[in-house]
Design a protein around this motif. Structure first.
Motif, PDB file in Angstrom:
ATOM      1  N   PHE A   1       0.481 -21.627  14.234  1.00 51.86           N
ATOM      2  CA  PHE A   1      -0.757 -22.351  14.525  1.00 51.86           C
ATOM      3  C   PHE A   1      -1.801 -22.100  13.438  1.00 51.86           C
ATOM      4  N   ILE A   2      -2.009 -20.828  13.134  1.00 49.47           N
ATOM      5  CA  ILE A   2      -3.038 -20.504  12.151  1.00 49.47           C
ATOM      6  C   ILE A   2      -2.638 -20.946  10.750  1.00 49.47           C
ATOM      7  N   ARG A   3      -1.405 -20.692  10.388  1.00 53.08           N
ATOM      8  CA  ARG A   3      -1.017 -21.022   9.015  1.00 53.08           C
ATOM      9  C   ARG A   3      -1.180 -22.514   8.734  1.00 53.08           C
ATOM     10  N   LEU A   4      -0.574 -23.324   9.613  1.00 51.33           N
ATOM     11  CA  LEU A   4      -0.691 -24.765   9.432  1.00 51.33           C
ATOM     12  C   LEU A   4      -2.146 -25.214   9.527  1.00 51.33           C
ATOM     13  N   GLY A   5      -2.836 -24.665  10.504  1.00 52.41           N
ATOM     14  CA  GLY A   5      -4.233 -25.057  10.700  1.00 52.41           C
ATOM     15  C   GLY A   5      -5.084 -24.763   9.477  1.00 52.41           C
ATOM     16  N   LEU A   6      -4.911 -23.590   8.917  1.00 56.23           N
ATOM     17  CA  LEU A   6      -5.710 -23.247   7.737  1.00 56.23           C
ATOM     18  C   LEU A   6      -5.377 -24.174   6.569  1.00 56.23           C
TER      19      LEU A   6
ATOM     20  N   GLN B   1     -23.685 -16.042  14.054  1.00 55.41           N
ATOM     21  CA  GLN B   1     -23.234 -15.406  12.812  1.00 55.41           C
ATOM     22  C   GLN B   1     -22.143 -14.386  13.075  1.00 55.41           C
ATOM     23  N   LEU B   2     -22.319 -13.622  14.133  1.00 52.89           N
ATOM     24  CA  LEU B   2     -21.324 -12.593  14.448  1.00 52.89           C
ATOM     25  C   LEU B   2     -19.961 -13.230  14.749  1.00 52.89           C
ATOM     26  N   VAL B   3     -20.002 -14.306  15.509  1.00 50.05           N
ATOM     27  CA  VAL B   3     -18.744 -14.979  15.853  1.00 50.05           C
ATOM     28  C   VAL B   3     -18.108 -15.566  14.600  1.00 50.05           C
ATOM     29  N   THR B   4     -18.925 -16.207  13.773  1.00 48.77           N
ATOM     30  CA  THR B   4     -18.400 -16.746  12.514  1.00 48.77           C
ATOM     31  C   THR B   4     -17.740 -15.648  11.700  1.00 48.77           C
ATOM     32  N   TYR B   5     -18.412 -14.516  11.639  1.00 49.04           N
ATOM     33  CA  TYR B   5     -17.871 -13.406  10.857  1.00 49.04           C
ATOM     34  C   TYR B   5     -16.591 -12.864  11.485  1.00 49.04           C
TER      35      TYR B   5
ATOM     36  N   ALA C   1     -14.132 -12.312   2.339  1.00 48.70           N
ATOM     37  CA  ALA C   1     -14.565 -13.368   1.416  1.00 48.70           C
ATOM     38  C   ALA C   1     -13.754 -14.645   1.643  1.00 48.70           C
ATOM     39  N   ASP C   2     -12.434 -14.482   1.729  1.00 47.10           N
ATOM     40  CA  ASP C   2     -11.577 -15.643   1.994  1.00 47.10           C
ATOM     41  C   ASP C   2     -11.996 -16.327   3.288  1.00 47.10           C
ATOM     42  N   GLY C   3     -12.127 -15.540   4.327  1.00 51.46           N
ATOM     43  CA  GLY C   3     -12.440 -16.102   5.640  1.00 51.46           C
ATOM     44  C   GLY C   3     -13.774 -16.825   5.637  1.00 51.46           C
ATOM     45  N   LEU C   4     -14.766 -16.233   4.983  1.00 51.34           N
ATOM     46  CA  LEU C   4     -16.074 -16.890   4.947  1.00 51.34           C
ATOM     47  C   LEU C   4     -16.018 -18.173   4.124  1.00 51.34           C
ATOM     48  N   PHE C   5     -15.234 -18.138   3.062  1.00 49.57           N
ATOM     49  CA  PHE C   5     -15.055 -19.364   2.275  1.00 49.57           C
ATOM     50  C   PHE C   5     -14.494 -20.469   3.159  1.00 49.57           C
ATOM     51  N   ILE C   6     -13.482 -20.121   3.934  1.00 52.51           N
ATOM     52  CA  ILE C   6     -12.862 -21.111   4.819  1.00 52.51           C
ATOM     53  C   ILE C   6     -13.869 -21.608   5.850  1.00 52.51           C
ATOM     54  N   ALA C   7     -14.617 -20.673   6.430  1.00 46.69           N
ATOM     55  CA  ALA C   7     -15.623 -21.086   7.422  1.00 46.69           C
ATOM     56  C   ALA C   7     -16.574 -22.102   6.811  1.00 46.69           C
ATOM     57  N   ASN C   8     -16.919 -21.864   5.562  1.00 52.29           N
ATOM     58  CA  ASN C   8     -17.823 -22.769   4.870  1.00 52.29           C
ATOM     59  C   ASN C   8     -17.163 -24.124   4.593  1.00 52.29           C
TER      60      ASN C   8
ATOM     61  N   GLN D   1     -22.137 -27.115   7.066  1.00 56.36           N
ATOM     62  CA  GLN D   1     -23.521 -27.196   7.513  1.00 56.36           C
ATOM     63  C   GLN D   1     -23.906 -26.014   8.407  1.00 56.36           C
ATOM     64  N   ALA D   2     -22.913 -25.548   9.165  1.00 53.08           N
ATOM     65  CA  ALA D   2     -23.224 -24.498  10.131  1.00 53.08           C
ATOM     66  C   ALA D   2     -23.264 -23.102   9.504  1.00 53.08           C
ATOM     67  N   VAL D   3     -22.768 -22.976   8.264  1.00 46.50           N
ATOM     68  CA  VAL D   3     -22.626 -21.649   7.691  1.00 46.50           C
ATOM     69  C   VAL D   3     -23.537 -21.469   6.473  1.00 46.50           C
ATOM     70  N   ASP D   4     -24.348 -20.435   6.529  1.00 46.84           N
ATOM     71  CA  ASP D   4     -25.135 -20.063   5.344  1.00 46.84           C
ATOM     72  C   ASP D   4     -24.348 -18.991   4.605  1.00 46.84           C
ATOM     73  N   LEU D   5     -23.632 -19.422   3.576  1.00 46.30           N
ATOM     74  CA  LEU D   5     -22.667 -18.546   2.938  1.00 46.30           C
ATOM     75  C   LEU D   5     -23.327 -17.289   2.368  1.00 46.30           C
TER      76      LEU D   5
END
Lengths: 210, 210, 210, 210
Positions: free
Chosen positions: C109-114, C160-164, D169-176, D181-185
């Motif tokens: 799920f994650i691999r394809l999704g990413l 922000q915490l959830v995003t992180y 860093a990778d994860g935050l890049f992906i979130a962005n 719009q939702a992420v202040d990198l």
DNA sequence: TATGAATGAGACTTCATTCAT
DNA sequence: AATGAATGAAGTCTCATTCAT
């Protein structure tokens, strides 16, 4: 030892040649089977080039068929010209003869074109548009010629006469296609010419009567 | 005898209804896209019945299209009848009017039929044969009518006149299809009727002259 | 002779089964090769059904991949649940453990999704939209859980915490993919949980300081 | 020596220029659509050079993509450098800022690289290997920097910390990427830096406690 | 009286690559 | 230092049709 054979630049020249071979094959098949019946595989087999090569020369199937129409329209236009002497009736008859012969000589243009014209698939094919444009050009040329032969008609009358002239030609072509043994196309075009002439005379007399 | 419920005939009726829905859908699509453009999947989607149900009602695609032609020919034949009074010219005009209106009312028959007639695929489709047969029937009916209206023509002349009459109708129909805004079909059929009448008169006078 | 074997209605049942076989095959391939690398022919070969049968069950390739995402998301959601006891730090660690294990158990799920998330082809794939929606759902669930575990954060801080939290999980998953021998995913998720907890504490103290 | 015309170097220069145009086009497309989605035809259309010219400059598609990675990695490495003053926490934050900005400035390298990293097609592409090598180089550089900033960690702890730093860093890049719009990198990288610092402190205190 | 499921063949089109010039 | 032309393989998808239920 002057070598008279020059195989140089072969590939470059073959490009045009291949394009022509593809168009020949596509013309023949499309005239027989219409737009949908003309498959790339069929064309490929007939011109002996792989299907992918066809896509080097043409963007897609629609583009190919449009090119077929374009080329065959050019040769069709070249095939008939206005006769220059005799009475008006004779010259109308002479013109009809030219057209009849052009139809018999290269029927592909009309046959394929009429098929496209009759089709009404949602997304208009470029090929269809090209045929209709070619036909408009024919109408313009015919209008000029008939205006000269039967002057005095109003613009509306002229347009109607030209429409009727073309309609008769189309219809007779179809009659010949449906049963080519029962129809003497030359004879029928002669009848059509006479009918056109009579119609013109009738219209003129109506104008005079008013 | 007050039993209003008739479950026995139910299935039969539903069957007929499904068949009709399929034919409606197929007619519409075939008139738009011709034989090859009419796919079973398209028909299935339009009539909202699974493809396999279409095969329960019709042997195959050819059979379906043939049925479409058959049905639309019947309704087309029903649509016109010979007017009974007036001068010969007026009655020819009246007949032309009938046909023009029939063409405008149910154009599917002619449009699809002409497409089939123009196609020349190697294996003759039953559908095409059915259209040509329908057209022959029309020619016979027209011959009878015109014989009565303009007696004195030889058999060959009559055949030519009928061919020309049908050709004009086909051609005008196409003109209307190609650009229905520029063509007043009723007006043009009137012109056609007059041309036909003039032609008949000319032929008769030629006979007298000989 | 009571026949206990009932092969009846087999085909009807096989429909669902076939669909599942197709999804299994597509999942495996898509997780390995991404959207473009997943060819229908490959899926067909792996599930041993002809390509055309795949199109009976799915409208097109996009629809198929979207269904893959949908199904694998459901199983992914089922795989983790909030631990109920211990200190806040321990419970955050417990949650991280659940997620780490879910990632290891069903990484497709994650691999394809990413992969889909990273692609930016002009025409948005439905499959990509489906993944992003699934991910939003995850964020909502995570917000609820973390709100309970670390109350007192502002809405912005929570987001922000959830995003992180998600970013860290994604990144660690990738690290594990790139070199699965060098990374102890469980250990790393533990580190991530601690980092998250420290961050929450820091944010709360900032709030108190103001 | 006043000869300003230099036709000798002309070809060479044009060649380099073409190569650069190809790489530009390929970078843009590959970052959008990944390895499989990057077709030679697409690149050819975007850089306005025939496909065969691309094969003059690059051995094959894999070679081209590898060159894209190579070039973008170089520009990415150039984009960040360690800040030299302030407390350890401030310097970690400063470094995070550099990386965040580098990600925003040239995201193609990471986006394409991550796509390649996630793919697992049987035959390893040279392009993928090149990305992983680039990433290893980054890890080495980061290890050096963090060793200096937070001395006293064991080698294992250091490796974990670096892995976590990159993962974040990778994860935050992906979130962005998923929802820019939702992420202040910048803000998020700041949070990441703090989390890293807290983690380092915690690990050190654990070492001291033992 | 239907219909869900399947299927081999073939549709159009793009693929990466080569080669003569 | 290129490039027009070609090509076999493979891409996605639709075709007409069948069959068990």
């Amino acid at each position: 030892m002057a070598n008279t054979v020059q195989p140089k630049r072969r590939k470059r020249v073959d490009g045009e040649l291949s394009r022509e071979r593809i168009l020949d094959a596509a013309s023949e098949i499309a005239a027989e089977r219409g737009y949908e019946g003309t498959s790339i595989a069929l064309v490929s087999a007939k011109c002996d080039l792989p299907a992918s090569s066809i896509y080097w020369h043409f963007k897609n199937k629609d583009d190919l068929i449009a090119a077929v129409i374009e080329r065959s329209f050019a040769s069709w236009l070249r095939a008939w010209e206005v006769p220059g002497d005799g009475t008006a009736r004779e010259r109308v008859q002479g013109l009809a003869m030219q057209i009849a012969k052009a139809l018999l000589d290269s029927p592909d243009f009309i046959r394929l074109g009429l098929m496209l014209a009759l089709e009404r698939r949602p997304i208009e094919a470029r090929a269809r548009a090209m045929f209709i444009q070619a036909r408009t050009q024919t109408a313009v040329a015919l209008t000029e010629t008939l205006s000269e032969l039967t002057p005095g008609l109003t613009e509306t009358q002229m347009r109607q006469l030209v429409t009727y002239a073309i309609a008769g030609a189309d219809g007779l072509f179809i009659a010949n296609e449906v049963d080519d043994q029962a129809v003497d196309l030359i004879e029928m075009f002669n009848m059509h010419a006479n009918a056109l002439y009579s119609t013109a005379v009738r219209l003129l007399s109506e104008n005079a009567g008013q």
